[in-house]
Design an enzyme around this catalytic site. Structure first.
Site: not given
Length: 441
Positions: A220, A259, A263, A316
């Site tokens: 990430d 990715d 996060d 997301r």
């Protein structure tokens, strides 16, 4: 439900929004940050204001503001950044980033490519030949090329994953402060601030092939794991000069090298994400990484997301498990040219308690508004006063009508209180476009 005229103003509003969001504007900070007659603190010593989201709960978030002169440093390259961070050392520190720092560089500053990390005989051509479904079948990869891929990925991880410890502020100086190709990891830390950074292209050279589901990558741009009291403010996150549209396809799937952008996982808690830009990416932000993590995640993962721009992100934004997440005054923009890659914005996952209020959506007619919300084993959420193309729209009813098998109840079971300001959703596109992102503090 006020949704009949959702697209009536879409053409004019979308043109304004997309022009605004792609133009650099030299404007002052929002009123909640800058007060008339009061000189704002330097970016490095700024702390999160009381009441500004979950990260202000309890002791609040002050980062490295208590640093002594010896621990206020300016860094220009990866080696200086790693040294300043001290492998997670908790001494209060302010790290000022000047210019562009490329994580894919050797100790002498030489630029590293994917070939420099490859080991054990790994080559992309050999890997593709070894696990072509036409000959390998649908079993998971195993054998020499998979072992070489794993070893090669570990070599890259040792270079591009950099840990941030407690009592740390990382702040970009002026405009152009960039962390490229790296994965900044706030790990087992408390009291961290990251501001005014352009995070660009955390790219995995060695994605893994997963038959029937595609390519899986690591890294990430910024990961918050097992940490608390973290403030992420006025940053820009993207895939930089290697967007997904530039990547090849193998075995019917995009060779996905990215990715998440940001996060928040593994029991992290008390996080405020404000005034950031997330753009041109697919899987943007996870809050909670596993349905089976109740032991670490229940009663945690409390996150506030406000005044962020989500421009041409596929999904997301965020996807939530367990956490009490407050998403308000964010602007979600889908360009007509990106509508085919759009999946959803608000992911309602296992035991999540998501509140989404006073947000603005600027989307083309081709987007079915029932798709804005996606159920991932979730049961309910609170959705109030959200505008689509300038019109208040009942997104929950639209979702339930469009996907009756994924019915979600109304009500997250809690009401946010940690909000400094709540702007009218009709004003959110203008306010967010003018003030969100790196280079605007």
């Amino acid at each position: 439900m006020r949704s009949r005229s959702v697209f009536a103003k879409s053409r004019t509003l979308a043109v304004f929004v997309l022009t605004c969001c792609t133009t650099t504007l030299g404007l002052t900070a929002p009123a909640s940050i800058a007060q008339a007659g009061v000189r704002p603190p330097s970016p490095g010593t700024a702390v999160l204001q009381p009441g500004d989201g979950w990260a202000s709960e309890g002791a609040g978030t002050t980062g490295g503001s208590a640093a002594d002169a010896a621990h206020v440093v300016t860094v220009h390259n990866r080696a200086e950044l790693v040294s300043a961070l001290g492998n997670g050392d908790s001494t209060p520190k302010i790290i000022q980033v000047r210019g562009m720092i490329d994580f894919n560089t050797a100790a002498d500053g030489t630029r590293l490519t994917c070939d420099d990390y490859a080991t054990g005989g790994y080559t992309r051509a050999a890997y593709l030949a070894a696990y072509d479904p036409a000959t390998w079948g649908s079993a998971s990869p195993a054998g020499p090329q998979e072992a070489a891929r794993v070893a090669s990925q570990k070599r890259q991880a040792a270079r591009v994953k950099v840990r941030v410890g407690s009592n740390t502020t990382i702040v970009g100086l002026g405009k152009g402060a960039t962390l490229r190709g790296g994965s900044l990891t706030v790990q087992n830390a408390d009291n961290v601030i990251v501001r005014n950074i352009d995070f660009s292209n955390a790219s995995d050279c060695f994605p893994a092939w997963a038959p029937n589901s595609g390519w899986k990558s690591e890294y990430d741009n910024l990961e918050i794991t097992s940490s608390r009291h973290v403030w992420i403010d006025h940053n820009t996150f993207s895939d930089g000069d290697e967007p997904d549209t530039s990547l090849p396809h193998y075995f019917g799937y995009i060779f996905e090298k990215h990715d998440g952008l940001l996060d928040i996982v593994r029991g992290s808690d008390l996080v405020t994400v404000s005034w950031n830009v997330f753009k041109d990416h697919d899987k943007t932000t996870l809050v909670g990484n596993s349905d089976g993590a109740a032991a670490t995640d229940s009663s945690r993962l409390r996150v506030t997301l406000h005044h962020n721009l989500y421009k041409d992100v596929g999904q997301r934004a965020p996807r939530v498990r367990f956490g009490k997440v407050d998403a308000y005054n964010n602007h979600y923009v889908v360009s007509p040219t990106s509508s085919g890659a759009y999946v959803y914005s608000l992911g309602v996952g296992y035991q999540s308690q998501l509140v989404a209020e006073a947000n603005a959506f600027t989307v083309p007619r081709s987007i079915g508004l029932g798709k804005v919300i996606k159920s991932w084993s979730g049961t309910s959420l609170t959705v109030r006063q959200n505008y689509v193309n300038g019109v208040e729209t009942d997104l929950l009813t639209l979702h339930n009508e469009s996907f009756p098998s994924e019915h979600l109840d109304d009500g997250a079971g809690w009401a946010p209180t940690l909000r400094l300001r709540v702007d009218s959703p009709s004003a959110v596109p203008r306010i967010v476009c003018r003030h969100a992102g790196a280079g605007r503090i």
